[in-house]
Design an enzyme around this catalytic site. Structure first.
Site, mmCIF file in Angstrom:
data_model
loop_
_atom_site.group_PDB
_atom_site.id
_atom_site.type_symbol
_atom_site.label_atom_id
_atom_site.label_comp_id
_atom_site.label_asym_id
_atom_site.label_seq_id
_atom_site.Cartn_x
_atom_site.Cartn_y
_atom_site.Cartn_z
ATOM 1 N N TYR A 1 0.826 -1.207 0.000
ATOM 2 C CA TYR A 1 0.000 0.000 0.000
ATOM 3 C C TYR A 1 0.857 1.253 0.000
ATOM 4 C CZ TYR A 1 0.963 0.963 4.945
ATOM 5 O OH TYR A 1 1.579 1.284 6.125
ATOM 6 N N LYS B 1 6.587 -2.068 1.856
ATOM 7 C CA LYS B 1 5.414 -1.467 2.502
ATOM 8 C C LYS B 1 4.233 -2.428 2.336
ATOM 9 C CE LYS B 1 3.305 3.117 3.021
ATOM 10 N NZ LYS B 1 3.339 3.165 4.480
ATOM 11 N N GLU C 1 13.000 2.210 13.820
ATOM 12 C CA GLU C 1 12.038 3.246 13.413
ATOM 13 C C GLU C 1 10.884 3.174 14.401
ATOM 14 O OE1 GLU C 1 10.121 2.454 9.644
ATOM 15 O OE2 GLU C 1 10.077 0.296 10.011
ATOM 16 N N LEU D 1 11.313 1.044 7.006
ATOM 17 C CA LEU D 1 10.669 1.508 5.791
ATOM 18 C C LEU D 1 11.333 2.838 5.447
ATOM 19 C CD1 LEU D 1 8.254 1.065 3.766
ATOM 20 C CD2 LEU D 1 7.118 2.856 5.084
HETATM 21 N N1 PMP Z 1 7.845 3.547 9.016
HETATM 22 C C1 PMP Z 1 6.690 2.889 9.106
HETATM 23 C C2 PMP Z 1 6.664 1.573 9.781
HETATM 24 C C3 PMP Z 1 5.504 3.445 8.588
HETATM 25 O O1 PMP Z 1 4.350 2.781 8.662
HETATM 26 C C4 PMP Z 1 5.561 4.724 7.980
HETATM 27 C C5 PMP Z 1 4.312 5.365 7.445
HETATM 28 N N2 PMP Z 1 3.823 4.690 6.347
HETATM 29 C C6 PMP Z 1 6.794 5.367 7.906
HETATM 30 C C7 PMP Z 1 7.920 4.759 8.432
HETATM 31 C C8 PMP Z 1 6.928 6.725 7.251
HETATM 32 O O2 PMP Z 1 6.776 6.632 5.864
HETATM 33 P P1 PMP Z 1 6.255 7.861 5.015
HETATM 34 O O3 PMP Z 1 7.094 9.035 5.378
HETATM 35 O O4 PMP Z 1 6.469 7.434 3.604
HETATM 36 O O5 PMP Z 1 4.820 8.059 5.346
#
Ligand code: PMP
Length: 283
Positions: A31, A144, A176, A200
């Site tokens: 997603y 993701k 993270e 991610l």
């Molecule tokens: N890490 C994780 C586990 C997440 O779910 C997200 C949000 N989707 C992020 C980091 C941040 O990603 P983004 O800046 O692309 O929203």
């Protein structure tokens, strides 16, 4: 309300999820969530790139190419007359009788919908409370995927103690958070975990890394130990929904002065400047 399903935009009411969709049964899908400001997709190319990368890693064939998907998403934004909000887009491996291996003949199911502003929070510059928790997730969180149970449990743990986010710690090192990336600043150096299979690679993370120069911070993509994190001058998290979220305490321990830090504020202003540079009203 209209949604995008594979190649067509249809009324939401005429769509139903098949009980044998592998997204539903296995979490076998991917997603993206993308912000929309004044009808303009923010960092769309980067999200699109990450979506197709996730698909490649899981060997899911997306039914459209990038240009077609872009056109369809823009059409959905236009039909829904979305100004400020976000789009949610997911692709599952498709519908098939339940077997674990990739089923033959299944075609992927792409679904996208838009949501108006409401749930999109502006960078919370009042400061947030976070806790830490063991990173029990699998070792390919760079994809993701729809499999988010480790993230769900971690966020719930945070919410139950009145915190807004849970920081994952794997073997003593900070990776993270449950739905965001994390940065620490110490003596003019900004630390964050390298973009490998343990995090991610957030699009907001990538944007913030580009902005560091503007606020005279040096980047160091090195994992922080939990002890080092507690000792940072400033800590902030990043994600699409929140943009920059300054952390004022971790596990009840004050970070820096216990207030929103200067660098977090400056980065947040730079972030806003970047958004302004792409929206029609500021041109
Ligand atoms: N890490 C994780 C586990 C997440 O779910 C997200 C949000 N989707 C992020 C980091 C941040 O990603 P983004 O800046 O692309 O929203």
């Amino acid at each position: 309300m209209y949604i995008l399903v594979n190649e067509g935009i249809i009324p939401k009411s005429s769509f139903s999820i098949d009980i044998e969709d592998r997204g539903y049964q296995f979490g076998d899908g991917i997603y993206e969530m993308v912000k929309v400001f004044e009808g303009v997709l923010f960092e769309w190319e980067a999200h699109l790139e990450r979506l197709f990368r996730s698909a490649r890693e899981l060997r899911i064939a997306i039914s459209m190419n990038k240009e077609e998907l872009t056109k369809q998403i823009q059409q959905l934004i236009a039909i829904e007359n979305l100004r400020d909000g976000y789009i949610y887009l997911q692709v599952t491996r498709g519908v098939a009788a339940r077997v674990h291996h990739f089923p033959e003949g299944a075609t992927s199911v792409l679904v996208a919908y838009v949501k108006e502003g409401g749930e999109v929070r502006k960078a919370e510059l009042t400061g947030i409370h976070v806790i830490t928790t063991e990173d029990i997730r699998w070792q390919r969180v760079d994809i993701k995927s729809l499999n988010l149970l480790g993230n769900v449990l971690a966020k719930q743990k945070a919410v139950e103690v009145g915190a807004q986010e849970a920081v994952f710690v794997r073997d003593g090192f900070v990776t993270e958070c449950s739905s965001s990336n994390i940065f620490g600043i110490k003596d003019g150096v900004c630390y964050t975990h390298p973009a490998n299979h343990f995090i991610l690679n957030g699009i907001t993370r990538q944007v913030v890394i580009r902005l560091l120069e503007k606020v005279s911070l040096e980047l160091e993509e090195t994992p922080m130990t939990l002890e080092a994190l507690y000792e940072m001058d400033e800590v902030f998290i990043t994600n699409t929904g929140q943009e920059i979220g300054p952390v004022i305490d971790i596990d009840g321990r004050k970070i820096g002065t216990g207030e929103v830090g200067e660098y977090s504020r400056k980065l947040s202003s730079e972030f806003q400047r970047l958004i302004d540079s792409v929206v029609p009203s500021k041109q």
